[in-house]
Enzyme design. Structure first.
Site, PDB file in Angstrom:
ATOM      1  N   THR A 164      20.373  16.699  44.422  1.00  0.00           N
ATOM      2  CA  THR A 164      20.773  16.146  43.133  1.00  0.00           C
ATOM      3  C   THR A 164      19.673  16.458  42.126  1.00  0.00           C
ATOM      4  O   THR A 164      18.543  15.994  42.269  1.00  0.00           O
ATOM      5  CB  THR A 164      21.110  14.632  43.248  1.00  0.00           C
ATOM      6  OG1 THR A 164      21.286  14.120  41.924  1.00  0.00           O
ATOM      7  CG2 THR A 164      20.046  13.829  43.969  1.00  0.00           C
ATOM      8  N   HIS A 216      16.111   6.101  57.476  1.00  0.00           N
ATOM      9  CA  HIS A 216      14.956   5.879  58.371  1.00  0.00           C
ATOM     10  C   HIS A 216      15.382   5.616  59.820  1.00  0.00           C
ATOM     11  O   HIS A 216      14.548   5.580  60.720  1.00  0.00           O
ATOM     12  CB  HIS A 216      14.099   4.718  57.835  1.00  0.00           C
ATOM     13  CG  HIS A 216      12.647   4.842  58.165  1.00  0.00           C
ATOM     14  ND1 HIS A 216      12.164   5.584  59.227  1.00  0.00           N
ATOM     15  CD2 HIS A 216      11.549   4.332  57.568  1.00  0.00           C
ATOM     16  CE1 HIS A 216      10.850   5.494  59.274  1.00  0.00           C
ATOM     17  NE2 HIS A 216      10.448   4.752  58.274  1.00  0.00           N
TER      18      HIS A 216
HETATM   19  N1  CAO Z   1      12.817  21.411  35.551  1.00  0.00           N
HETATM   20  C1  CAO Z   1      12.858  21.968  34.323  1.00  0.00           C
HETATM   21  N2  CAO Z   1      13.937  22.624  33.853  1.00  0.00           N
HETATM   22  C2  CAO Z   1      15.012  22.710  34.662  1.00  0.00           C
HETATM   23  C3  CAO Z   1      15.039  22.158  35.946  1.00  0.00           C
HETATM   24  C4  CAO Z   1      13.869  21.492  36.392  1.00  0.00           C
HETATM   25  N3  CAO Z   1      13.812  20.922  37.594  1.00  0.00           N
HETATM   26  N4  CAO Z   1      16.250  22.391  36.500  1.00  0.00           N
HETATM   27  C5  CAO Z   1      16.976  23.066  35.597  1.00  0.00           C
HETATM   28  N5  CAO Z   1      16.226  23.267  34.491  1.00  0.00           N
HETATM   29  C6  CAO Z   1      16.626  23.964  33.286  1.00  0.00           C
HETATM   30  C7  CAO Z   1      17.379  25.230  33.595  1.00  0.00           C
HETATM   31  O1  CAO Z   1      16.511  26.283  33.892  1.00  0.00           O
HETATM   32  C8  CAO Z   1      18.128  25.424  32.309  1.00  0.00           C
HETATM   33  O2  CAO Z   1      17.228  25.872  31.298  1.00  0.00           O
HETATM   34  P1  CAO Z   1      17.334  27.327  30.613  1.00  0.00           P
HETATM   35  O3  CAO Z   1      18.702  27.353  30.000  1.00  0.00           O
HETATM   36  O4  CAO Z   1      16.228  27.345  29.635  1.00  0.00           O
HETATM   37  O5  CAO Z   1      17.159  28.295  31.735  1.00  0.00           O
HETATM   38  C9  CAO Z   1      18.516  24.004  31.930  1.00  0.00           C
HETATM   39  O6  CAO Z   1      17.561  23.171  32.578  1.00  0.00           O
HETATM   40  C10 CAO Z   1      19.906  23.579  32.323  1.00  0.00           C
HETATM   41  O7  CAO Z   1      20.115  23.840  33.686  1.00  0.00           O
HETATM   42  P2  CAO Z   1      21.457  23.331  34.373  1.00  0.00           P
HETATM   43  O8  CAO Z   1      21.369  21.866  34.615  1.00  0.00           O
HETATM   44  O9  CAO Z   1      22.613  23.814  33.584  1.00  0.00           O
HETATM   45  O10 CAO Z   1      21.525  24.177  35.719  1.00  0.00           O
HETATM   46  P3  CAO Z   1      21.073  23.812  37.170  1.00  0.00           P
HETATM   47  O11 CAO Z   1      21.501  24.950  38.003  1.00  0.00           O
HETATM   48  O12 CAO Z   1      19.661  23.438  37.240  1.00  0.00           O
HETATM   49  O13 CAO Z   1      21.939  22.518  37.574  1.00  0.00           O
HETATM   50  C11 CAO Z   1      23.827  21.178  38.080  1.00  0.00           C
HETATM   51  C12 CAO Z   1      23.313  22.584  37.828  1.00  0.00           C
HETATM   52  C13 CAO Z   1      25.286  21.263  38.449  1.00  0.00           C
HETATM   53  C14 CAO Z   1      23.038  20.540  39.238  1.00  0.00           C
HETATM   54  C15 CAO Z   1      23.611  20.314  36.807  1.00  0.00           C
HETATM   55  O14 CAO Z   1      24.329  20.866  35.736  1.00  0.00           O
HETATM   56  C16 CAO Z   1      23.995  18.866  36.941  1.00  0.00           C
HETATM   57  O15 CAO Z   1      25.161  18.491  36.869  1.00  0.00           O
HETATM   58  N6  CAO Z   1      22.978  17.974  37.115  1.00  0.00           N
HETATM   59  C17 CAO Z   1      23.187  16.534  37.199  1.00  0.00           C
HETATM   60  C18 CAO Z   1      23.362  16.078  38.639  1.00  0.00           C
HETATM   61  C19 CAO Z   1      23.485  14.567  38.709  1.00  0.00           C
HETATM   62  O16 CAO Z   1      24.175  13.928  37.918  1.00  0.00           O
HETATM   63  N7  CAO Z   1      22.792  13.940  39.640  1.00  0.00           N
HETATM   64  C20 CAO Z   1      22.766  12.537  39.774  1.00  0.00           C
HETATM   65  C21 CAO Z   1      23.561  12.152  40.954  1.00  0.00           C
HETATM   66  S1  CAO Z   1      23.265  10.496  41.425  1.00  0.00           S
HETATM   67  O17 CAO Z   1      23.863   9.658  40.202  1.00  0.00           O
END
Ligand code: CAO
Length: 243
Positions: A164, A216
């Site tokens: 996540t 755990h």
């Molecule tokens: N640190 C800094 N920047 C980051 C990063 C990190 N750990 N991870 C991603 N980024 C950047 C990416 O490089 C991108 O930047 P650029 O456009 O400059 O390259 C930007 O953030 C957007 O990335 P993204 O989120 O579209 O792409 P991703 O592949 O990293 O993630 C996904 C895809 C599906 C995981 C994401 O869109 C998402 O939905 N995240 C939320 C998940 C969530 O809700 N989790 C909680 C669950 S529990 O309630």
């Protein structure tokens, strides 16, 4: 467990009520089931992704040609697949009725996707057998399908482990809830530049925060620290992903 008694909120001010969506109700049940069944611990760590990020950024033109954007997620998927193979006690489920541990010989990883209609977790199968471009294309496609409510039930089943990532949004750490019957989940927060001591000087390095929550009953703390150390080493020197 004792239920939470709701007061009449309208005595405090204006309110309105709306029915929960089916997805919100299902997510609430799953979260509560996991929270109540799993003794959770979260292990925190950091990975130096300075070199990984310069490699990733260097792939921009290649990505444009392929029509695929290389984000940090495919590297995380690959590193988790290697860590799951190296520490197979994370690739299990517990059958408490039969007092058995179910060991999985495959590596399928779920990715949590934030959508306007709620949290969805599509699954990438056989992550260990796929390359970074394939993982980038597949994760983008599945995330888009999740946002468009086009995921088939089969595409949300069979995960061994979940990632996540809130890294695109922000935050320094969090404590994700294990997606049972999996026994661990990796939370990823936003990478930040930090001064890192190299033995003689402070160097500016891009550090990625990792938060590994685990069951755990299945995994002990020493193995969790090993798991995040392995991830940190792999992400700090992505050449080791090839070994
Ligand atoms: N640190 C800094 N920047 C980051 C990063 C990190 N750990 N991870 C991603 N980024 C950047 C990416 O490089 C991108 O930047 P650029 O456009 O400059 O390259 C930007 O953030 C957007 O990335 P993204 O989120 O579209 O792409 P991703 O592949 O990293 O993630 C996904 C895809 C599906 C995981 C994401 O869109 C998402 O939905 N995240 C939320 C998940 C969530 O809700 N989790 C909680 C669950 S529990 O309630």
């Amino acid at each position: 467990i004792p239920s939470v008694k709701l007061p009449d909120f309208s005595q405090f001010g204006d309110i309105e009520r709306e029915p929960m969506s089916r997805m919100m109700s299902a997510t609430a049940t799953n979260m509560q089931r996991s929270w109540l069944n799993v003794p959770h611990v979260t292990q925190f760590d950091e990975a130096d992704i300075t070199d990984m990020e310069s490699f990733r950024k260097a792939q921009k033109a290649a990505g444009e040609k392929r029509g695929v954007k290389m984000t940090p997620l495919p590297f995380l998927l690959k590193a988790c697949a290697v860590a799951l193979a190296e520490l197979p006690q994370f690739n299990v489920s517990l059958d408490m009725d039969k007092k058995e541990v179910v060991r999985k010989k495959y590596i399928h990883i779920g990715i949590a996707v934030d959508t306007p209609h709620g949290l969805m977790v599509p699954v990438i199968r056989d992550v260990d057998q796929k390359g970074l471009w394939e993982l980038a294309a597949e994760s983008a496609e599945l995330a888009q399908k999740a946002r468009d409510k086009q995921l088939k039930p089969k595409e949300m089943q069979g995960a061994c482990f979940t990632i996540t990532s809130l890294g695109g949004i922000g935050g320094t750490a969090f404590t994700p809830i294990v997606n049972t019957p999996e026994v661990a989940i990796l939370g990823v927060s936003k990478a930040a530049m930090k001064p890192v001591w190299d033995g003689g000087d402070f160097q500016p390095r891009l550090m990625l925060p990792l938060s590994l929550s685990y069951d755990h009953r299945a995994v002990n703390g020493a193995d969790a620290a090993r798991f995040t150390s392995v991830l940190s080493q792999l992400l700090s020197d992505i050449r080791t992903l090839l070994l």
